[in-house]
Enzyme design. Structure first.
Site, PDB file in Angstrom:
ATOM      1  N   ASP A  91      61.602  -1.372 -96.013  1.00  0.00           N
ATOM      2  CA  ASP A  91      62.562  -0.424 -95.448  1.00  0.00           C
ATOM      3  C   ASP A  91      62.071   0.051 -94.083  1.00  0.00           C
ATOM      4  OD1 ASP A  91      64.884   1.577 -95.832  1.00  0.00           O
ATOM      5  OD2 ASP A  91      63.198   2.862 -95.285  1.00  0.00           O
ATOM      6  N   GLN A 146      69.886   5.962-100.432  1.00  0.00           N
ATOM      7  CA  GLN A 146      68.448   6.255-100.283  1.00  0.00           C
ATOM      8  C   GLN A 146      68.287   7.774-100.155  1.00  0.00           C
ATOM      9  OE1 GLN A 146      65.131   5.527 -96.890  1.00  0.00           O
ATOM     10  NE2 GLN A 146      66.219   3.687 -97.454  1.00  0.00           N
ATOM     11  N   ARG A 204      50.066   2.518 -94.488  1.00  0.00           N
ATOM     12  CA  ARG A 204      49.633   1.957 -93.197  1.00  0.00           C
ATOM     13  C   ARG A 204      48.406   1.101 -93.335  1.00  0.00           C
ATOM     14  NH1 ARG A 204      49.690   6.819 -88.978  1.00  0.00           N
ATOM     15  NH2 ARG A 204      48.930   8.053 -90.722  1.00  0.00           N
ATOM     16  N   LEU A 240      55.910   9.957-102.604  1.00  0.00           N
ATOM     17  CA  LEU A 240      54.576  10.575-102.699  1.00  0.00           C
ATOM     18  C   LEU A 240      54.564  11.943-102.017  1.00  0.00           C
ATOM     19  CD1 LEU A 240      52.475   7.374-101.862  1.00  0.00           C
ATOM     20  CD2 LEU A 240      52.729   8.454-104.115  1.00  0.00           C
ATOM     21  N   ARG A 289      53.944  16.287 -90.574  1.00  0.00           N
ATOM     22  CA  ARG A 289      53.592  17.060 -91.767  1.00  0.00           C
ATOM     23  C   ARG A 289      53.067  18.452 -91.410  1.00  0.00           C
ATOM     24  NH1 ARG A 289      50.474  12.253 -94.798  1.00  0.00           N
ATOM     25  NH2 ARG A 289      49.822  11.881 -92.665  1.00  0.00           N
ATOM     26  N   TYR A 316      62.531   4.816 -86.125  1.00  0.00           N
ATOM     27  CA  TYR A 316      61.117   5.044 -86.434  1.00  0.00           C
ATOM     28  C   TYR A 316      60.285   4.589 -85.232  1.00  0.00           C
ATOM     29  CZ  TYR A 316      62.502   5.605 -91.369  1.00  0.00           C
ATOM     30  OH  TYR A 316      63.080   6.019 -92.547  1.00  0.00           O
TER      31      TYR A 316
HETATM   32  N1  LIG Z   1      66.244   7.906 -95.256  1.00  0.00           N
HETATM   33  C1  LIG Z   1      65.492   8.855 -94.754  1.00  0.00           C
HETATM   34  O1  LIG Z   1      65.971   9.838 -94.156  1.00  0.00           O
HETATM   35  C2  LIG Z   1      64.000   8.748 -94.927  1.00  0.00           C
HETATM   36  C3  LIG Z   1      63.189   9.865 -94.678  1.00  0.00           C
HETATM   37  C4  LIG Z   1      61.819   9.727 -94.855  1.00  0.00           C
HETATM   38  C5  LIG Z   1      61.299   8.511 -95.257  1.00  0.00           C
HETATM   39  N2  LIG Z   1      62.126   7.433 -95.459  1.00  0.00           N
HETATM   40  C6  LIG Z   1      61.595   6.112 -95.876  1.00  0.00           C
HETATM   41  O2  LIG Z   1      60.815   6.306 -97.040  1.00  0.00           O
HETATM   42  C7  LIG Z   1      59.490   5.837 -96.808  1.00  0.00           C
HETATM   43  C8  LIG Z   1      58.522   6.692 -97.580  1.00  0.00           C
HETATM   44  O3  LIG Z   1      58.486   8.017 -97.103  1.00  0.00           O
HETATM   45  P1  LIG Z   1      57.224   8.572 -96.315  1.00  0.00           P
HETATM   46  O4  LIG Z   1      56.472   7.418 -95.792  1.00  0.00           O
HETATM   47  O5  LIG Z   1      57.704   9.569 -95.346  1.00  0.00           O
HETATM   48  O6  LIG Z   1      56.442   9.379 -97.442  1.00  0.00           O
HETATM   49  P2  LIG Z   1      55.639   8.946 -98.764  1.00  0.00           P
HETATM   50  O7  LIG Z   1      55.933   7.564 -99.141  1.00  0.00           O
HETATM   51  O8  LIG Z   1      55.895  10.001 -99.757  1.00  0.00           O
HETATM   52  O9  LIG Z   1      54.126   9.100 -98.273  1.00  0.00           O
HETATM   53  C9  LIG Z   1      53.592   8.155 -97.387  1.00  0.00           C
HETATM   54  C10 LIG Z   1      52.195   8.552 -96.967  1.00  0.00           C
HETATM   55  O10 LIG Z   1      51.377   8.715 -98.122  1.00  0.00           O
HETATM   56  C11 LIG Z   1      50.080   8.236 -97.854  1.00  0.00           C
HETATM   57  N3  LIG Z   1      49.792   7.160 -98.822  1.00  0.00           N
HETATM   58  C12 LIG Z   1      50.615   6.177 -99.242  1.00  0.00           C
HETATM   59  N4  LIG Z   1      50.017   5.422-100.169  1.00  0.00           N
HETATM   60  C13 LIG Z   1      48.782   5.940-100.334  1.00  0.00           C
HETATM   61  C14 LIG Z   1      47.698   5.608-101.156  1.00  0.00           C
HETATM   62  N5  LIG Z   1      47.771   4.611-102.033  1.00  0.00           N
HETATM   63  N6  LIG Z   1      46.550   6.346-101.057  1.00  0.00           N
HETATM   64  C15 LIG Z   1      46.473   7.391-100.190  1.00  0.00           C
HETATM   65  N7  LIG Z   1      47.486   7.759 -99.377  1.00  0.00           N
HETATM   66  C16 LIG Z   1      48.622   7.039 -99.468  1.00  0.00           C
HETATM   67  C17 LIG Z   1      50.054   7.712 -96.444  1.00  0.00           C
HETATM   68  O11 LIG Z   1      49.583   8.772 -95.627  1.00  0.00           O
HETATM   69  P3  LIG Z   1      48.590   8.468 -94.402  1.00  0.00           P
HETATM   70  O12 LIG Z   1      49.438   7.709 -93.437  1.00  0.00           O
HETATM   71  O13 LIG Z   1      48.185   9.818 -93.938  1.00  0.00           O
HETATM   72  O14 LIG Z   1      47.473   7.640 -94.956  1.00  0.00           O
HETATM   73  C18 LIG Z   1      51.524   7.468 -96.170  1.00  0.00           C
HETATM   74  O15 LIG Z   1      51.860   7.544 -94.793  1.00  0.00           O
HETATM   75  C19 LIG Z   1      59.328   5.899 -95.284  1.00  0.00           C
HETATM   76  O16 LIG Z   1      58.255   5.112 -94.820  1.00  0.00           O
HETATM   77  C20 LIG Z   1      60.683   5.448 -94.845  1.00  0.00           C
HETATM   78  O17 LIG Z   1      60.781   4.033 -94.919  1.00  0.00           O
HETATM   79  C21 LIG Z   1      63.461   7.554 -95.318  1.00  0.00           C
END
Ligand SMILES: NC(=O)c1ccc[n+]([C@@H]2O[C@H](COP(=O)([O-])OP(=O)(O)OC[C@H]3O[C@@H](n4cnc5c(N)ncnc54)[C@H](OP(=O)(O)O)[C@@H]3O)[C@@H](O)[C@H]2O)c1
Length: 391
Positions: A71, A193, A299, A224, A245, A76
């Protein structure tokens, strides 16, 4: 989707691949891995500094593990995440179900705006195709509703993209009950989503059952809670200035302390059940009825390895019940209200629309005037309060 070529893989990887679960995304023929990969942080505009080589290695590692659902979004990093994804999937496009989003273009100063007019959507999709280095997008999602544009206009643009073969399926994102109803009659809508994690469960009330009835797949974002449930965040964590954040209330003060108390409880359960905290959080999301998949952001290759592991094991009803019991007991609600200034007010098809500082465009009460401060529920993207005369 073409079959995944497992033959050339080392045995260990093939085993991971066999064990990772896949599900149909809504009424589409797409079979997505229950754990996908989110690329928001790879854009570099929101989660602090980014290393493109590491991002590319991460994406390729995910694909090797059988994570086939990626995704991204045009905004982004203002196109950067799409370019990185495009470079990473070069040579393996057929193995990936590629989802991106449009409807949030940016001006020449890099300010993102919400704009779902027909010509904007068509141009955005074409630019995404170019950045992604592909001829087709498997799932094209409207990033967020535009209260100023009638839905028929946006839907018309999407139908054109489908007819031209540029887009295979249509998805929505951040559409709540009142916004999605008119859309489900449109051919080709296969997914929604939405934010969904231990603390953001708003969709359970009506959207989740509605989508199940309508055959719309539910993709969980921020599963997460932006890393909160991955276990690395502590009371001492300090975010870079360009890490969004640092602005979110759940990462501050009492709200952070409560979240950390919850993660301590959940970490103990995770250990008992033979998984990490991140795996517990993700397994929980994908085991909830009606959820098709989660797209955790990552990442680093070790993060996707850990996260993909969550897609091998669903939680039982008893385990889901145990987690609900803990969530009830700890009883926290992460802080989610933020004050924002109204820059302009315009007329939309469904009432007044406020353009807020930072580019958000939300329905506002008719009495709102420029300069007012509104209180925004940042999870639902809704104005819930108004402070008059604060300009
Ligand atoms: N539709 C929308 O409006 C919308 C909004 C937000 C997000 N999204 C989509 O949803 C995806 C997920 O959301 P998100 O990335 O904001 O939040 P998330 O998935 O809840 O958290 C991602 C962050 O958690 C940490 N992480 C992930 N796996 C880990 C692991 N195994 N161990 C330790 N830390 C870990 C990383 O932080 P660090 O980078 O600090 O290591 C990563 O950047 C996005 O990438 C995007 O594609 C969509």
């Amino acid at each position: 989707m073409p079959p995944i070529d497992a033959v050339s893989l080392p045995l260990k990887r093939a085993k991971w691949r066999r064990e990772l679960k896949y599900r149909k995304l809504g009424k589409s023929g797409l079979e997505v891995s229950v754990i996908g990969l989110g690329t928001l942080a790879m854009g570099g505009g929101g989660y602090g500094p980014v290393d493109d080589r590491e991002s590319i290695t991460t994406i390729r590692r995910a694909i090797d593990l059988g994570v086939n659902f990626i995704d991204t979004s045009d905004n982004y990093g203002l196109g950067h995440a799409e370019e990185v994804v495009g470079r990473a999937i070069k040579g393996s496009r057929e193995r990936v179900i590629l989802a991106t989003k449009g409807g949030t273009p940016w001006d020449n100063q890099g300010r993102v705006v919400i704009d779902c007019r027909k010509e904007v959507i068509i141009r955005a999709a074409e630019e995404s195709l170019r950045r992604l280095g592909t001829d087709w997008i498997d799932l094209y999602q409207i990033h967020t509703p535009d209260p100023q544009v009638p839905f028929e206009e946006t839907a018309g643009a999407l139908q054109i993209l489908i007819r031209e073969g540029k887009v295979r399926h249509i998805g929505l994102s951040n559409f709540w009950m009142e916004e999605i109803k008119e859309w489900v009659s449109i051919d080709g809508i296969v997914s929604l989503q939405m934010p969904y994690n231990f603390l953001h469960r708003d969709i359970e009330e009506d959207l989740l059952p509605f989508c199940r009835d309508q055959g719309v797949g539910l993709i969980s974002y921020t599963p997460l809670l932006m890393g909160m449930f991955a276990g690395r965040i502590t009371q001492e964590t300090r975010f870079d200035r360009d890490d969004h954040r640092s602005l979110y209330p759940q990462f501050q003060g009492a709200s952070l302390r409560q979240c950390l108390a919850l993660t301590d409880r959940l970490r103990m359960i995770a250990q008992e059940w033979g998984m990490t905290l991140a795996q517990l959080a993700l397994s929980w999301v994908i085991s909830r009825p009606g959820i098709t998949c989660a797209i955790p952001g990552a990442r680093h290759p070790n993060q996707v390895e850990e996260n993909a592991g969550a897609g091998r094991r669903m939680l039982t009803e008893g385990e889901l019940g145990e987690i609900d019991r803990i969530l009830d007991e700890v009883g926290i609600e992460a802080q989610r209200l933020m004050p924002m200034r109204v820059v302009k007010v315009k007329k939309g098809p469904r009432g007044a629309v406020g353009l807020l500082e930072g580019g958000l465009k939300l329905g506002v009460p008719n009495s709102v005037v420029p300069g007012d401060m509104v209180e925004v529920d940042i999870v639902k993207g809704k104005v819930v309060g108004l402070f008059r005369g604060s300009n």
